[in-house]
Design an enzyme around this catalytic site. Sequence first.
Site, PDB file in Angstrom:
ATOM      1  N   THR A 163       5.337   8.233  -0.237  1.00  0.00           N
ATOM      2  CA  THR A 163       4.806   9.487  -0.782  1.00  0.00           C
ATOM      3  C   THR A 163       3.488   9.905  -0.121  1.00  0.00           C
ATOM      4  O   THR A 163       3.127  11.081  -0.175  1.00  0.00           O
ATOM      5  CB  THR A 163       4.555   9.368  -2.302  1.00  0.00           C
ATOM      6  OG1 THR A 163       3.590   8.342  -2.545  1.00  0.00           O
ATOM      7  CG2 THR A 163       5.832   9.081  -3.062  1.00  0.00           C
ATOM      8  N   ASP A 164       2.776   8.940   0.497  1.00  0.00           N
ATOM      9  CA  ASP A 164       1.399   9.249   0.913  1.00  0.00           C
ATOM     10  C   ASP A 164       1.303  10.318   1.994  1.00  0.00           C
ATOM     11  O   ASP A 164       0.385  11.144   1.971  1.00  0.00           O
ATOM     12  CB  ASP A 164       0.685   7.967   1.365  1.00  0.00           C
ATOM     13  CG  ASP A 164       0.315   7.088   0.169  1.00  0.00           C
ATOM     14  OD1 ASP A 164       0.451   7.557  -0.972  1.00  0.00           O
ATOM     15  OD2 ASP A 164      -0.099   5.935   0.388  1.00  0.00           O
TER      16      ASP A 164
ATOM     17  N   SER B 232       3.869   4.621   4.540  1.00  0.00           N
ATOM     18  CA  SER B 232       3.703   5.902   5.244  1.00  0.00           C
ATOM     19  C   SER B 232       2.251   6.268   5.511  1.00  0.00           C
ATOM     20  O   SER B 232       1.980   7.224   6.239  1.00  0.00           O
ATOM     21  CB  SER B 232       4.412   7.037   4.507  1.00  0.00           C
ATOM     22  OG  SER B 232       3.646   7.523   3.432  1.00  0.00           O
TER      23      SER B 232
ATOM     24  N   THR C 129       7.289   3.377  -0.908  1.00  0.00           N
ATOM     25  CA  THR C 129       7.377   2.728  -2.218  1.00  0.00           C
ATOM     26  C   THR C 129       8.808   2.706  -2.727  1.00  0.00           C
ATOM     27  O   THR C 129       9.198   1.814  -3.473  1.00  0.00           O
ATOM     28  CB  THR C 129       6.445   3.457  -3.209  1.00  0.00           C
ATOM     29  OG1 THR C 129       5.109   3.232  -2.790  1.00  0.00           O
ATOM     30  CG2 THR C 129       6.604   2.955  -4.625  1.00  0.00           C
TER      31      THR C 129
HETATM   32  C1  SIN Z   1       3.786   4.951   1.188  1.00  0.00           C
HETATM   33  O1  SIN Z   1       3.401   6.120   1.295  1.00  0.00           O
HETATM   34  O2  SIN Z   1       4.538   4.420   2.015  1.00  0.00           O
HETATM   35  C2  SIN Z   1       3.318   4.103   0.056  1.00  0.00           C
HETATM   36  C3  SIN Z   1       3.061   4.881  -1.167  1.00  0.00           C
HETATM   37  C4  SIN Z   1       4.275   5.519  -1.744  1.00  0.00           C
HETATM   38  O3  SIN Z   1       5.349   5.591  -1.170  1.00  0.00           O
HETATM   39  O4  SIN Z   1       4.139   5.982  -2.911  1.00  0.00           O
END
Ligand code: SIN
Length: 346
Positions: free
Chosen positions: A110-111, A77, A30
């Site tokens: 973040t995932d 991710s 993100t």
């Molecule tokens: C991801 O994990 O690539 C998408 C979600 C995020 O980064 O918050």
Amino acid sequence: MTLTITNPQTHFPASTAELPRIAILATGGTIAGSSPDATRTTGYQAGALGVQDLLFSLPQLEQVAKIQAEQVAQMDSKDMTCTLWQKIAFRLNAVLAQPDIAGAVITHGTDTLEETAYYLHLTLNSHKPVVITAAMRPATALSSDGPLNLLNAVCVAANPISSGRGVLVAMNNQIHCARDVVKTSTYAVDAFYSPEVGLLGWVQDNRVAFQRMPLRFHSIESEFIGAMGELPMVEVVSSYAGVSRIPVDSLVEAGVRGLVVAGTGNGSLHSVLQQALSAAVQRGVAVVRSSRVGSGHVMRNAAALDDQYDFISSGNLPPYKARVLLMLALQAGIPHVRLQSLFDRY
Ligand code: SIN
């Protein structure tokens, strides 16, 4: 110019000539997300922007470090793979081996950030600072948190006091240990916490301070540095009301090498699952009891489970991090009798 340092934790470089060189390894997420509508914080495309776009929108980085950037991946991710972990670890260890590189920052979604962070924490072959950062709002959103998180991550990586702490996660002005941090919110900007143990430190306005050192084994004291080749199949199953043994039996048939069970409470197991997992151990599968609760310890031998069934307890490692450690342990050929002590030390 003479630099007077009153507190080494708040060191600002005196001039750009003495700025440390920081490598940024970008992987998407993100923080590199894009949406045609600045009011949208959902439904955007993660990993749409390249690292050069991130750097272009953050000229302030030039005041804290000389940047060397590379795109290692450009993805959401949620699709992270073990092969990509190994590629990131390989590049990370290679850039950190360069004498002119003072530290590294990895941008990530973040995932699955907490899993990648722990994998790298266990395979990092350097004392130099390594900081992972991310964002909860895409780069195109109003009040995107990405630019400040990236600036803060570079400040942490550029500060010598961040050395020797393994992989750090800098989000929302906080610094967490890769072993302990977990994502705890789907959308909140303060999504990352280290339950029970708390922050390692904080970063604000290029001031970096730490409260403590990570004591569990990591980076150069880890026995998993340089681990290469395919990681063994280790899966996560869960205990819940009315659970069936079908997933465990199917995974054993499929050749799984290890199972981490996200048990209820203190890693307690539904009797149906307990029988299936006991049968899995008989077939040579390593079974680690963890908890789905989100904080707290799984005590070895609570209800005498572990000695009786030859299970391993994860301590306070959450299920998806316990999976990372178990994969590395099985890949390294650590014998079953040593697995519990491994979980007690890492
Ligand atoms: C991801 O994990 O690539 C998408 C979600 C995020 O980064 O918050």
